[in-house]
Design an enzyme around this catalytic site. Structure first.
Site, mmCIF file in Angstrom:
data_model
loop_
_atom_site.group_PDB
_atom_site.id
_atom_site.type_symbol
_atom_site.label_atom_id
_atom_site.label_comp_id
_atom_site.label_asym_id
_atom_site.label_seq_id
_atom_site.Cartn_x
_atom_site.Cartn_y
_atom_site.Cartn_z
ATOM 1 N N ASP A 67 -31.732 -2.904 13.756
ATOM 2 C CA ASP A 67 -32.049 -3.752 12.521
ATOM 3 C C ASP A 67 -32.267 -4.694 12.499
ATOM 4 O O ASP A 67 -32.809 -5.455 13.686
ATOM 5 C CB ASP A 67 -30.225 -3.941 11.573
ATOM 6 C CG ASP A 67 -29.354 -4.887 12.276
ATOM 7 O OD1 ASP A 67 -29.695 -5.683 13.237
ATOM 8 O OD2 ASP A 67 -28.668 -5.078 11.532
ATOM 9 N N GLU A 142 -23.260 -1.176 5.906
ATOM 10 C CA GLU A 142 -21.840 -1.502 5.112
ATOM 11 C C GLU A 142 -21.267 -0.586 4.682
ATOM 12 O O GLU A 142 -21.318 0.184 4.201
ATOM 13 C CB GLU A 142 -23.240 -2.660 4.175
ATOM 14 C CG GLU A 142 -24.051 -3.832 4.366
ATOM 15 C CD GLU A 142 -23.063 -5.256 4.816
ATOM 16 O OE1 GLU A 142 -21.912 -5.269 5.146
ATOM 17 O OE2 GLU A 142 -23.490 -5.786 4.886
HETATM 18 C C1 GLP Z 1 -25.026 -9.590 11.791
HETATM 19 C C2 GLP Z 1 -25.956 -8.076 11.998
HETATM 20 C C3 GLP Z 1 -24.965 -7.444 12.521
HETATM 21 C C4 GLP Z 1 -24.087 -8.019 13.696
HETATM 22 C C5 GLP Z 1 -23.478 -8.756 12.458
HETATM 23 C C6 GLP Z 1 -21.737 -10.053 13.348
HETATM 24 O O1 GLP Z 1 -24.940 -9.740 10.053
HETATM 25 N N1 GLP Z 1 -26.585 -7.476 11.410
HETATM 26 O O2 GLP Z 1 -25.514 -6.840 14.130
HETATM 27 O O3 GLP Z 1 -23.613 -7.645 14.785
HETATM 28 O O4 GLP Z 1 -23.235 -8.737 11.474
HETATM 29 O O5 GLP Z 1 -22.184 -10.771 13.586
HETATM 30 P P1 GLP Z 1 -22.061 -12.188 14.363
HETATM 31 O O6 GLP Z 1 -21.988 -11.865 16.282
HETATM 32 O O7 GLP Z 1 -23.356 -13.757 14.082
HETATM 33 O O8 GLP Z 1 -20.413 -12.578 13.849
#
Ligand code: GLP
Length: 241
Positions: A67, A142
């Site tokens: 993404d 989402e």
């Molecule tokens: C982000 C990304 C995701 C990620 C998630 C968790 O917004 N787009 O791909 O897995 O949120 O993030 P984190 O690993 O910092 O908790």
């Protein structure tokens, strides 16, 4: 089918993830699906250390990221392009032309989704790395994203924007409102998937993914239908199981 590994701390979580990764990259010409966020950073550090210590080469590895934020150009310090270069690509010998991320700074985002999905469809991802959002999102799919979605534009939830505000001077207004993300169907085409989750704020999402009903309310629950998912957790993320 899920295999769940529960370990004591983040370093052990990263080591378990690295073991799976090493099996795949040692073949030399693998296709990797990569994630951003704090969860895979330890894994990426171990990949760089292994490259430096053992010469594991990424010259013939191809990567696709999940993404990108819409509205950030790739040189923005919080773009996922920048994140991936700072946390992985600059530390290994992967050629830049083998690296793929959606572009968040294009005029026609719908066309960018079509272009990215078409590029991805030319390959089969051998190993997809995933984190999970506290609302159960994977990539930026989402709650409500359809299980049959391919690369698409997604409006970020308030929860996700709040979670990610820490990277944007703690100001939710600085967090982009939209993203381009691989869809859930795109992610499900990977041969093997690892999900990395640590911390108590992931416990509900982890429960929903593994034990909850299969519902678009928890996008990660789509993984219940995948034949080969390894979920690597610390005790806090596993605390509701
Ligand atoms: C982000 C990304 C995701 C990620 C998630 C968790 O917004 N787009 O791909 O897995 O949120 O993030 P984190 O690993 O910092 O908790």
């Amino acid at each position: 089918m899920f295999r769940t590994i529960i370990t004591e701390d983040y370093d052990l979580v990263s080591s378990e993830a690295f073991k799976v990764m090493k099996e795949v990259v040692k073949k030399g010409n693998a296709v990797l699906g990569l994630a951003t966020g704090s969860s895979p950073i330890g894994l990426y550090k171990k990949m760089i250390a292994d490259h430096n210590a053992n010469g594991t080469s990424y010259k013939n590895i191809i990567t696709f990221n999940l993404d990108e934020y819409i509205g950030l150009d790739k040189d923005h310090d919080q773009s996922y392009w920048t994140f991936m270069h700072e946390n992985l690509f600059n530390g290994i010998d992967i050629p830049e032309e083998n690296v793929h991320l959606p572009a968040g700074d294009v005029e026609d985002e719908e066309a960018e989704c079509v272009r990215y999905e078409a590029e991805l469809a030319k390959h089969t991802v051998d190993l997809q790395v995933l984190g999970i959002g506290s609302d159960g999102h994977i990539g930026f799919n989402e709650p409500g994203a359809p299980f049959d979605s391919v690369t698409h534009i997604m409006e970020l939830t308030e929860q996700t924007r709040r979670d990610n505000a820490r990277f944007f001077d703690d100001d939710i207004d600085n967090v982009p409102k939209y993203s381009i993300t691989m869809g859930l169907a795109s992610i499900m085409r990977a041969k093997q998937i690892i999900v990395i989750a640590t911390g108590a704020n992931k416990a509900d999402a982890v429960y929903g993914m593994l034990k909850g009903p299969k519902t678009t309310d928890c996008p990660a629950s789509v993984l219940q239908d995948h034949p080969d998912v390894i979920v690597i957790l610390d005790r806090a993320a596993a605390s509701k199981l």
